[in-house]
Motif scaffolding. Sequence first.
Motif, PDB file in Angstrom:
ATOM      1  N   GLN A  61       0.820  -1.204   0.000  1.00  0.00           N
ATOM      2  CA  GLN A  61       0.000   0.000   0.000  1.00  0.00           C
ATOM      3  C   GLN A  61       0.862   1.266   0.000  1.00  0.00           C
ATOM      4  O   GLN A  61       0.549   2.245  -0.686  1.00  0.00           O
ATOM      5  CB  GLN A  61      -0.917   0.010   1.230  1.00  0.00           C
ATOM      6  CG  GLN A  61      -1.983  -1.069   1.220  1.00  0.00           C
ATOM      7  CD  GLN A  61      -2.981  -0.873   0.102  1.00  0.00           C
ATOM      8  OE1 GLN A  61      -3.657   0.139   0.035  1.00  0.00           O
ATOM      9  NE2 GLN A  61      -3.089  -1.844  -0.786  1.00  0.00           N
ATOM     10  N   ARG A  67      -4.417   7.200  -4.056  1.00  0.00           N
ATOM     11  CA  ARG A  67      -5.714   7.769  -3.716  1.00  0.00           C
ATOM     12  C   ARG A  67      -5.754   9.210  -4.197  1.00  0.00           C
ATOM     13  O   ARG A  67      -4.719   9.874  -4.270  1.00  0.00           O
ATOM     14  CB  ARG A  67      -5.962   7.723  -2.200  1.00  0.00           C
ATOM     15  CG  ARG A  67      -5.982   6.324  -1.597  1.00  0.00           C
ATOM     16  CD  ARG A  67      -6.129   6.393  -0.093  1.00  0.00           C
ATOM     17  NE  ARG A  67      -6.158   5.077   0.519  1.00  0.00           N
ATOM     18  CZ  ARG A  67      -5.075   4.374   0.834  1.00  0.00           C
ATOM     19  NH1 ARG A  67      -3.861   4.875   0.580  1.00  0.00           N
ATOM     20  NH2 ARG A  67      -5.175   3.186   1.385  1.00  0.00           N
ATOM     21  N   ASP A  69      -6.767  11.765  -2.653  1.00  0.00           N
ATOM     22  CA  ASP A  69      -6.396  12.757  -1.643  1.00  0.00           C
ATOM     23  C   ASP A  69      -4.920  12.680  -1.265  1.00  0.00           C
ATOM     24  O   ASP A  69      -4.478  13.409  -0.380  1.00  0.00           O
ATOM     25  CB  ASP A  69      -7.278  12.616  -0.396  1.00  0.00           C
ATOM     26  CG  ASP A  69      -7.134  11.250   0.269  1.00  0.00           C
ATOM     27  OD1 ASP A  69      -6.406  10.389  -0.278  1.00  0.00           O
ATOM     28  OD2 ASP A  69      -7.746  11.039   1.340  1.00  0.00           O
ATOM     29  N   ASP A  70      -4.141  11.831  -1.942  1.00  0.00           N
ATOM     30  CA  ASP A  70      -2.694  11.811  -1.723  1.00  0.00           C
ATOM     31  C   ASP A  70      -2.058  13.071  -2.309  1.00  0.00           C
ATOM     32  O   ASP A  70      -2.570  13.643  -3.277  1.00  0.00           O
ATOM     33  CB  ASP A  70      -2.065  10.588  -2.396  1.00  0.00           C
ATOM     34  CG  ASP A  70      -2.431   9.286  -1.707  1.00  0.00           C
ATOM     35  OD1 ASP A  70      -2.793   9.328  -0.515  1.00  0.00           O
ATOM     36  OD2 ASP A  70      -2.360   8.229  -2.365  1.00  0.00           O
ATOM     37  N   SER A  82       1.449   0.995  -9.101  1.00  0.00           N
ATOM     38  CA  SER A  82       0.012   0.778  -8.905  1.00  0.00           C
ATOM     39  C   SER A  82      -0.614   0.019 -10.069  1.00  0.00           C
ATOM     40  O   SER A  82      -1.626  -0.655  -9.912  1.00  0.00           O
ATOM     41  CB  SER A  82      -0.706   2.123  -8.715  1.00  0.00           C
ATOM     42  OG  SER A  82      -0.796   2.844  -9.934  1.00  0.00           O
ATOM     43  N   THR A 127      -5.736   8.233 -12.939  1.00  0.00           N
ATOM     44  CA  THR A 127      -5.339   8.837 -11.667  1.00  0.00           C
ATOM     45  C   THR A 127      -5.599  10.336 -11.657  1.00  0.00           C
ATOM     46  O   THR A 127      -6.135  10.884 -10.685  1.00  0.00           O
ATOM     47  CB  THR A 127      -3.843   8.569 -11.411  1.00  0.00           C
ATOM     48  OG1 THR A 127      -3.644   7.150 -11.303  1.00  0.00           O
ATOM     49  CG2 THR A 127      -3.376   9.232 -10.136  1.00  0.00           C
ATOM     50  N   ARG A 131      -8.421  12.830  -9.404  1.00  0.00           N
ATOM     51  CA  ARG A 131      -8.082  14.034  -8.640  1.00  0.00           C
ATOM     52  C   ARG A 131      -8.904  15.233  -9.108  1.00  0.00           C
ATOM     53  O   ARG A 131      -9.437  16.002  -8.300  1.00  0.00           O
ATOM     54  CB  ARG A 131      -6.594  14.337  -8.778  1.00  0.00           C
ATOM     55  CG  ARG A 131      -5.683  13.226  -8.302  1.00  0.00           C
ATOM     56  CD  ARG A 131      -4.233  13.584  -8.495  1.00  0.00           C
ATOM     57  NE  ARG A 131      -3.838  14.628  -7.566  1.00  0.00           N
ATOM     58  CZ  ARG A 131      -3.390  14.414  -6.327  1.00  0.00           C
ATOM     59  NH1 ARG A 131      -3.266  13.170  -5.884  1.00  0.00           N
ATOM     60  NH2 ARG A 131      -3.055  15.405  -5.544  1.00  0.00           N
ATOM     61  N   ASP A 148     -14.859   9.469  -2.920  1.00  0.00           N
ATOM     62  CA  ASP A 148     -13.983   8.763  -3.859  1.00  0.00           C
ATOM     63  C   ASP A 148     -12.514   9.113  -3.657  1.00  0.00           C
ATOM     64  O   ASP A 148     -11.637   8.417  -4.162  1.00  0.00           O
ATOM     65  CB  ASP A 148     -14.380   9.083  -5.306  1.00  0.00           C
ATOM     66  CG  ASP A 148     -15.626   8.327  -5.733  1.00  0.00           C
ATOM     67  OD1 ASP A 148     -16.076   7.448  -4.969  1.00  0.00           O
ATOM     68  OD2 ASP A 148     -16.143   8.610  -6.831  1.00  0.00           O
ATOM     69  N   ARG A 150     -10.855   8.781  -1.076  1.00  0.00           N
ATOM     70  CA  ARG A 150     -10.206   7.822  -0.180  1.00  0.00           C
ATOM     71  C   ARG A 150     -10.189   6.405  -0.740  1.00  0.00           C
ATOM     72  O   ARG A 150      -9.717   5.487  -0.076  1.00  0.00           O
ATOM     73  CB  ARG A 150     -10.920   7.845   1.173  1.00  0.00           C
ATOM     74  CG  ARG A 150     -10.784   9.182   1.888  1.00  0.00           C
ATOM     75  CD  ARG A 150     -11.466   9.168   3.241  1.00  0.00           C
ATOM     76  NE  ARG A 150     -12.920   9.040   3.126  1.00  0.00           N
ATOM     77  CZ  ARG A 150     -13.741  10.066   2.921  1.00  0.00           C
ATOM     78  NH1 ARG A 150     -13.246  11.298   2.778  1.00  0.00           N
ATOM     79  NH2 ARG A 150     -15.039   9.883   2.834  1.00  0.00           N
ATOM     80  N   ILE A 151     -10.707   6.218  -1.946  1.00  0.00           N
ATOM     81  CA  ILE A 151     -10.723   4.890  -2.552  1.00  0.00           C
ATOM     82  C   ILE A 151      -9.335   4.560  -3.098  1.00  0.00           C
ATOM     83  O   ILE A 151      -8.728   5.370  -3.793  1.00  0.00           O
ATOM     84  CB  ILE A 151     -11.767   4.820  -3.682  1.00  0.00           C
ATOM     85  CG1 ILE A 151     -13.175   4.988  -3.111  1.00  0.00           C
ATOM     86  CG2 ILE A 151     -11.660   3.500  -4.437  1.00  0.00           C
ATOM     87  CD1 ILE A 151     -14.265   4.983  -4.168  1.00  0.00           C
ATOM     88  N   VAL A 152      -8.856   3.367  -2.787  1.00  0.00           N
ATOM     89  CA  VAL A 152      -7.563   2.927  -3.309  1.00  0.00           C
ATOM     90  C   VAL A 152      -7.718   2.626  -4.793  1.00  0.00           C
ATOM     91  O   VAL A 152      -8.585   1.860  -5.208  1.00  0.00           O
ATOM     92  CB  VAL A 152      -7.069   1.676  -2.560  1.00  0.00           C
ATOM     93  CG1 VAL A 152      -5.763   1.178  -3.166  1.00  0.00           C
ATOM     94  CG2 VAL A 152      -6.873   1.993  -1.085  1.00  0.00           C
ATOM     95  N   ASP A 153      -6.863   3.241  -5.585  1.00  0.00           N
ATOM     96  CA  ASP A 153      -6.983   3.193  -7.041  1.00  0.00           C
ATOM     97  C   ASP A 153      -5.784   2.443  -7.610  1.00  0.00           C
ATOM     98  O   ASP A 153      -4.728   3.026  -7.834  1.00  0.00           O
ATOM     99  CB  ASP A 153      -7.046   4.632  -7.574  1.00  0.00           C
ATOM    100  CG  ASP A 153      -7.044   4.682  -9.084  1.00  0.00           C
ATOM    101  OD1 ASP A 153      -7.442   3.680  -9.703  1.00  0.00           O
ATOM    102  OD2 ASP A 153      -6.642   5.716  -9.644  1.00  0.00           O
TER     103      ASP A 153
END
Length: 236
Positions: A61, A67, A69-70, A82, A127, A131, A148, A150-153
Amino acid sequence: MRAVRALRRAARREWGPLRSAVRAPLAARGVRAVPLTLASVALTGLLQVVQNRSWGYGPVQTLGAVRADDPLWAALLRTPLSLFVPALDLPVWGALAQMLVVFGAAEICLGRWRTLLIAYAATLAGTMYARIGVAAGPDAFLGLPGSDARIVDTGPSAAVVALAVCVCCAYRARVTGAVVIVAMVAEAVLKDNLAGREHLAAIVAALLLCTSQALRGRQCLEGGSGTRSGAPPIRS
């Protein structure tokens, strides 16, 4: 019988050039014709095993989970890995089979580095769309809800879709390419989630790359049409 013959002719027109392009290198070199594909499948399978271990989930991870919000710099650094981190909520065997078929065909037909470029461009397009969509908000056109962010992409699906479209464009498999695009649009409409919309972003990126390649090829032909010797232009 006429209908069967017509279907066979249509199938040959649709898939004949692509089949010939893939079959000859595989017959001559076997698995050595697709080293990038085999490495990608192996890496994806390895990451799936590692992230399902208590000691491996955190590192995977940290290195490969993106994500919306990163921070942008962190997302860009994690995007390459990823692509090979399969989603935890989807069967990994389906992703591996798709990679084996689509990456393999693309590596043979488009070339190794072009395949890698398209795969990463499609993943990056998804990605960046996430954003922008989250920043625009759910009320904006093609905007996304804040949840969305916080969803792992992760996963190779966007790359697979983009490569399938590019291979179909390159080998004039227009019906197959249209079916892929329609299926992704239907997915986004019927199951409106982040993954479905990112697939559409990947398709847009693929079509832009195909259009750019077609325009470049046309310019080369037009530039070579004025040769003084009268000989046909040299193709590299």
